[in-house]
Every structure is written in structure tokens, then in C-alpha cells.
Design an enzyme around this catalytic site. Sequence first.
Site, PDB file in Angstrom:
ATOM      1  N   ARG A  63       0.873  -1.168   0.000  1.00 34.25           N
ATOM      2  CA  ARG A  63       0.000   0.000   0.000  1.00 34.25           C
ATOM      3  C   ARG A  63       0.915   1.225   0.000  1.00 34.25           C
ATOM      4  O   ARG A  63       2.033   1.186   0.504  1.00 34.25           O
ATOM      5  CB  ARG A  63      -0.880   0.022   1.253  1.00 34.25           C
ATOM      6  CG  ARG A  63      -1.791  -1.189   1.417  1.00 34.25           C
ATOM      7  CD  ARG A  63      -2.580  -1.085   2.723  1.00 34.25           C
ATOM      8  NE  ARG A  63      -3.496  -2.200   2.917  1.00 34.25           N
ATOM      9  CZ  ARG A  63      -3.188  -3.315   3.595  1.00 34.25           C
ATOM     10  NH1 ARG A  63      -1.986  -3.432   4.162  1.00 34.25           N
ATOM     11  NH2 ARG A  63      -4.069  -4.289   3.724  1.00 34.25           N
TER      12      ARG A  63
ATOM     13  N   LYS B  72      -1.863  -2.312   8.231  1.00 34.99           N
ATOM     14  CA  LYS B  72      -2.998  -1.815   9.004  1.00 34.99           C
ATOM     15  C   LYS B  72      -3.001  -2.408  10.406  1.00 34.99           C
ATOM     16  O   LYS B  72      -2.581  -3.539  10.611  1.00 34.99           O
ATOM     17  CB  LYS B  72      -4.310  -2.187   8.301  1.00 34.99           C
ATOM     18  CG  LYS B  72      -4.518  -1.468   6.974  1.00 34.99           C
ATOM     19  CD  LYS B  72      -5.839  -1.871   6.353  1.00 34.99           C
ATOM     20  CE  LYS B  72      -6.080  -1.137   5.058  1.00 34.99           C
ATOM     21  NZ  LYS B  72      -7.354  -1.547   4.418  1.00 34.99           N
TER      22      LYS B  72
ATOM     23  N   HIS C 229      -2.197   2.183  -5.893  1.00 36.91           N
ATOM     24  CA  HIS C 229      -2.779   0.916  -5.439  1.00 36.91           C
ATOM     25  C   HIS C 229      -2.896  -0.087  -6.585  1.00 36.91           C
ATOM     26  O   HIS C 229      -2.983  -1.299  -6.345  1.00 36.91           O
ATOM     27  CB  HIS C 229      -4.154   1.164  -4.813  1.00 36.91           C
ATOM     28  CG  HIS C 229      -4.499   0.214  -3.710  1.00 36.91           C
ATOM     29  ND1 HIS C 229      -3.914   0.273  -2.460  1.00 36.91           N
ATOM     30  CD2 HIS C 229      -5.350  -0.829  -3.657  1.00 36.91           C
ATOM     31  CE1 HIS C 229      -4.409  -0.675  -1.692  1.00 36.91           C
ATOM     32  NE2 HIS C 229      -5.276  -1.378  -2.398  1.00 36.91           N
TER      33      HIS C 229
ATOM     34  N   ARG D  63      -0.293  -2.679  -6.436  1.00 44.05           N
ATOM     35  CA  ARG D  63      -0.618  -3.740  -5.468  1.00 44.05           C
ATOM     36  C   ARG D  63      -1.606  -4.727  -6.080  1.00 44.05           C
ATOM     37  O   ARG D  63      -1.442  -5.946  -5.947  1.00 44.05           O
ATOM     38  CB  ARG D  63      -1.185  -3.105  -4.198  1.00 44.05           C
ATOM     39  CG  ARG D  63      -1.622  -4.087  -3.103  1.00 44.05           C
ATOM     40  CD  ARG D  63      -2.015  -3.289  -1.862  1.00 44.05           C
ATOM     41  NE  ARG D  63      -2.787  -4.048  -0.909  1.00 44.05           N
ATOM     42  CZ  ARG D  63      -2.279  -4.795   0.068  1.00 44.05           C
ATOM     43  NH1 ARG D  63      -0.963  -4.927   0.168  1.00 44.05           N
ATOM     44  NH2 ARG D  63      -3.049  -5.420   0.925  1.00 44.05           N
TER      45      ARG D  63
ATOM     46  N   HIS E 165      -3.359  -9.479   4.408  1.00 44.49           N
ATOM     47  CA  HIS E 165      -4.798  -9.558   4.656  1.00 44.49           C
ATOM     48  C   HIS E 165      -5.083 -10.463   5.853  1.00 44.49           C
ATOM     49  O   HIS E 165      -4.536 -11.562   5.939  1.00 44.49           O
ATOM     50  CB  HIS E 165      -5.522 -10.134   3.438  1.00 44.49           C
ATOM     51  CG  HIS E 165      -5.574  -9.203   2.268  1.00 44.49           C
ATOM     52  ND1 HIS E 165      -5.822  -9.628   0.980  1.00 44.49           N
ATOM     53  CD2 HIS E 165      -5.406  -7.863   2.192  1.00 44.49           C
ATOM     54  CE1 HIS E 165      -5.810  -8.587   0.173  1.00 44.49           C
ATOM     55  NE2 HIS E 165      -5.553  -7.508   0.877  1.00 44.49           N
TER      56      HIS E 165
ATOM     57  N   TYR F 280      -8.947 -11.168  -5.989  1.00 41.33           N
ATOM     58  CA  TYR F 280      -7.958 -11.229  -7.064  1.00 41.33           C
ATOM     59  C   TYR F 280      -7.979 -12.535  -7.858  1.00 41.33           C
ATOM     60  O   TYR F 280      -7.202 -12.704  -8.800  1.00 41.33           O
ATOM     61  CB  TYR F 280      -6.546 -11.027  -6.485  1.00 41.33           C
ATOM     62  CG  TYR F 280      -6.361  -9.670  -5.855  1.00 41.33           C
ATOM     63  CD1 TYR F 280      -6.294  -8.524  -6.633  1.00 41.33           C
ATOM     64  CD2 TYR F 280      -6.287  -9.524  -4.479  1.00 41.33           C
ATOM     65  CE1 TYR F 280      -6.136  -7.276  -6.064  1.00 41.33           C
ATOM     66  CE2 TYR F 280      -6.138  -8.277  -3.893  1.00 41.33           C
ATOM     67  CZ  TYR F 280      -6.058  -7.163  -4.698  1.00 41.33           C
ATOM     68  OH  TYR F 280      -5.919  -5.923  -4.127  1.00 41.33           O
TER      69      TYR F 280
END
Length: 302
Positions: A150, A174, A246, A249, A272, A281
Amino acid sequence: MDMRAAADRFLRYLKVERNASDLTIKSYGEDLEALVDYLEELYAAPATTGEVSTLDLRGYVAAVSDAGYSETTIARRLASMRSFFRFAQREDLVDRSPAKPLRNPRRKRKLPHFLTTDEISKLLYAPPTNTAAGLRDRAILETTYSAGLRVSELVGLNDSDVDFEQGLIRVRGKGKRERLGPLGSFAAKALQDWLAKRTLSVRSAAAKEKPIFTNKFGNRLTTRSVGRMLEKYIAQTDLDTRTSPHTLRHSFATHLLDAGADIRSVQELLGHKSLVTTQIYTHVSTTRLKEAYEKAHPRAQV
């Protein structure tokens, strides 16, 4: 309102006004966190309650189903979404609940924009290598694509996060979650070339953690600056104007999965928490499927 803030408000409502059990609140919290993660990956930006559509939610439900979750789990997540958006409607956070029409969990979902491998190469070689700024820009693009970062993770990198010997970088994602990202040989070379030319401001040089990517004043680069930089090279290379930081990514994940990488490995590389978020994806074009069939099946062609 930001979806994460709205979800926190809903959970407080359950606890204070509905006197829900800790287990109920925990279940709702996990369901909503998975939904918000998916939407943020889809939008490549923080999601707000007002912009979430029924189609977006159908895509999420399809991703949950494709990830192999049981019918019971899918039904619970649908119930969590409906309860949350009913609350959001009562609180005037949305005009109408986008979860109300949900019925079929397998409707086609929106796919993220990504570049082909040829387009990626075109973009990566766009920055010049005869200036410090060009070396920095190439290092930014190579590193982002190499590790599937990111943009916030990219600008947060420090000198101590790079291990050239092992070909790894430490990434802070995150929720302050850390992971190791792969640093390919092209990205490593681009980084080394940039670091040899980088100058640091007095403030950056004195800082405990020295930023890898800096602006012309020697201070840490911002996410906005990376976006402006990319826009310049998109215009030069005549690539799709939807391309953003992005997109690199998205392309990273798409290319790995199309080449046969295990989805759980890609999940780890992207950072994730939920496999459902990575599931977005797992799209392979009909052309690629047909090519694979014709190469592998003994009676595909005469």
C-alpha cells in the site's frame, strides 16, 4: 461517515442500548471488520457508508462464498450486514440500506483495475536514471510492485526495514501489523541506486528511523506526492488513467495468482487478515483458461 467509525458506533449501540452479550458483539465486530477490509481493498481508499452499493455487497458475499465458507457463516455475515445498515439508516448515515435487496450470494462482483505484465514493465522503466529524482521514482515503483505495498506502507519504510542480503523488507500494515515483503533483484538494485544519491534533511538525519523515500528537501515523502509522481508517468506512457499507486498492489496479487501462486501465500504477502479480501484477485480471463486447456488437454486440438 467512515465505515470503520460507523461500525464502532454500531457496536457501542449493541453494548449500551441493546445490552448484547460479549460473544454477540465479538461476532458482529469480526464480520464488519472483514467487510470493511474488503471494501477498502476494492476502493483502494477508506470506505464511507454513503458510497457502499448493493453491487459492492453482492461482490463481498460472492467472495465469502468462493473462499469456501459454509452456508451458516454466509448467512450470519448477511445478517450482520443487514443489521448494521438498518442501524445506519436509522441514524441517517445512509438514505437506504444497500443490504436490503441481498438475496443471491453469487452475483458477479466488481474487479480491481490492474496492469498487464507488459504495461507494468513500461511503467517501471519510465523514470529516468540520470537524475536523483528519477532514481527515486524508479525505486518507488519497483519496490511497490515487488512487495505489493500500500502507498502508506511504502512511504513509511525506513533504512532499518530493508535487508538486502535476505531480499526482504519489513512492512508495517494496518492495525500496526508487521509482515515481511519480498524484495526482488530489480527492486533491490533500484533501491541501492537511489540510496546512493539520497540526501537527508537535518531533521531526517537526526531521526531515530531514517526514511527511505524523501522529497527534494530531504524529508519523508507523502502519499499525495507518490500519487502525483505516478500521474506524471501514466501520462508519459499513455497507460490507463485509472492507474493509481494501489494499482501496483492489485497487479502484484493478480500476476502471482495468474502464475499459479497459492492464494494463502498471496494473502500473507498482502497482509490480509481474511482470505475473503484476497479472494477478489482470483480472476483469470477466459482466454487464459482456454490457453491452459489447449496446452494441457490431450484432445483439445487435432
